[in-house]
Design an enzyme around this catalytic site. Structure first.
Site, PDB file in Angstrom:
ATOM      1  CG  ASN A 165      -1.727   1.220   1.416  1.00  0.00           C
ATOM      2  OD1 ASN A 165      -1.821   2.031   0.493  1.00  0.00           O
ATOM      3  ND2 ASN A 165      -2.329   1.390   2.582  1.00  0.00           N
ATOM      4  CE  LYS A 204      -0.041   3.371   4.805  1.00  0.00           C
ATOM      5  NZ  LYS A 204       0.011   3.565   6.238  1.00  0.00           N
ATOM      6  CG  HIS A 262      -5.714   1.728   5.473  1.00  0.00           C
ATOM      7  ND1 HIS A 262      -5.312   2.693   6.352  1.00  0.00           N
ATOM      8  CD2 HIS A 262      -4.653   0.908   5.292  1.00  0.00           C
ATOM      9  CE1 HIS A 262      -4.044   2.474   6.683  1.00  0.00           C
ATOM     10  NE2 HIS A 262      -3.626   1.392   6.052  1.00  0.00           N
ATOM     11  CD  GLU A 318      -2.868   5.488   6.939  1.00  0.00           C
ATOM     12  OE1 GLU A 318      -2.840   5.542   5.693  1.00  0.00           O
ATOM     13  OE2 GLU A 318      -1.935   5.024   7.618  1.00  0.00           O
ATOM     14  CD  GLU A 321      -3.331  -2.657   7.670  1.00  0.00           C
ATOM     15  OE1 GLU A 321      -2.232  -2.894   7.173  1.00  0.00           O
ATOM     16  OE2 GLU A 321      -3.950  -1.604   7.460  1.00  0.00           O
ATOM     17  N   GLY A 376       2.718   2.051  10.879  1.00  0.00           N
ATOM     18  CA  GLY A 376       3.717   3.113  10.731  1.00  0.00           C
ATOM     19  C   GLY A 376       4.468   3.454  12.007  1.00  0.00           C
ATOM     20  CB  SER A 388       5.460  -1.967  12.085  1.00  0.00           C
ATOM     21  OG  SER A 388       5.033  -0.654  12.373  1.00  0.00           O
TER      22      SER A 388
END
Ligand code: PEP
Length: 255
Positions: free
Chosen positions: A12, A14, A97, A99, A167, A173, A213
């Site tokens: 991904n 992003k 996701h 985000e 996730e 991240g 991660s």
């Protein structure tokens, strides 16, 4: 990793890379993909999807989008529909996701509608679930995941058109990952819970990805877990050697 389920490693990107950089990265991944067991998927920003899909069309690497709209067409300024993605050669779409849930207010019902639209267009939906740090601290991880699965996974889901990505939001991240035991526990829970929604046959075959991660250094340990069938990779997918290092770990375990 289970011998019956073909490993899937998804990158991904992003909102990263300019067009030339994206082409170079995709080409480097494609140059090594033929040697690897399992499926690799690259999810570039929407603006590059058509170019990357063209570049990868004769390779082993598939292309996915990072989102789609729930409607087929209409007055939705700035949005992209699932049939449009399929039309330009996408095979996958990441949905829900964290985000997008946090930055665009997407709830489980919206994710469900998008996944159904993806299925109708012939795409494989990669549906993301995961708990926040606060939910984890309160011991609510499994309850949170169950609720997300219950509401975000549409009835049209099967082992061919759906992948679930676990996730943990706090691991994305951050450089932090749950222990392998925790990942396996959550994945085993997801498989059992999905069985109650989709049935035993589907759940044996459906692929569950871990994301948060993942890097070459921890990939083997995570991908070796019995209910982990691949990885959803953010940061490490922006570098061809890092992404390929993760893919190689999956390939060796599958061999
Ligand atoms: C992600 O955002 O899907 C992700 C897994 O990111 P990272 O690998 O950078 O934690």
């Amino acid at each position: 990793m289970n011998a019956q389920r073909r490993p899937l490693i998804v990158g991904n990107w992003k909102m990263n890379k300019l067009s030339g950089e994206g082409r170079d990265l995709a080409q480097q991944v494609a140059d090594s993909a033929g040697e690897l067991a399992g499926r690799l998927v690259l999810c570039p920003p929407a603006i590059f999807l058509q170019a990357i899909a063209g570049l990868l069309s004769a390779t082993e690497v598939a292309v996915g989008a990072q989102d789609c709209h729930a409607n087929e067409s209409g007055a939705h300024t700035g949005d992209i529909s699932a049939p449009m993605l399929a039309d330009i050669g996408c095979r996958y779409v990441i949905l829900g996701h964290s985000e997008r849930r946090a930055n665009h207010g997407e709830d489980d019902q919206a994710v469900n509608a998008k996944a159904a639209a993806a299925h109708a267009a012939g795409l494989t939906a990669i549906i993301c679930v995961g708990e926040s740090q606060a939910e984890r601290d309160q011991g609510l991880t499994l309850a949170r995941i169950s609720a997300q699965l219950e509401s975000s996974v549409p009835g049209s889901s099967d082992e061919m058109n759906t992948v679930i990505a676990y996730e943990p939001i706090w691991a994305i991240g951050s450089g932090l990952t749950p222990t392998p035991e925790d990942v396996q526990d959550v994945h085993a829970h997801i498989r059992v819970y999905l069985g109650s929604i989709l049935g035993a046959d589907v759940v044996e075959q459906i692929r569950l990805l871990y994301g948060g991660s993942v890097k070459p250094e921890n990939a083997e340990e995570l991908l070796a877990l019995g209910d982990v069938d691949g990885a959803l990779v953010g940061g490490a997918s922006l570098d061809a050697q890092s992404f390929l290092g993760i893919a190689r770990a999956g390939s060796e375990l599958a061999a």
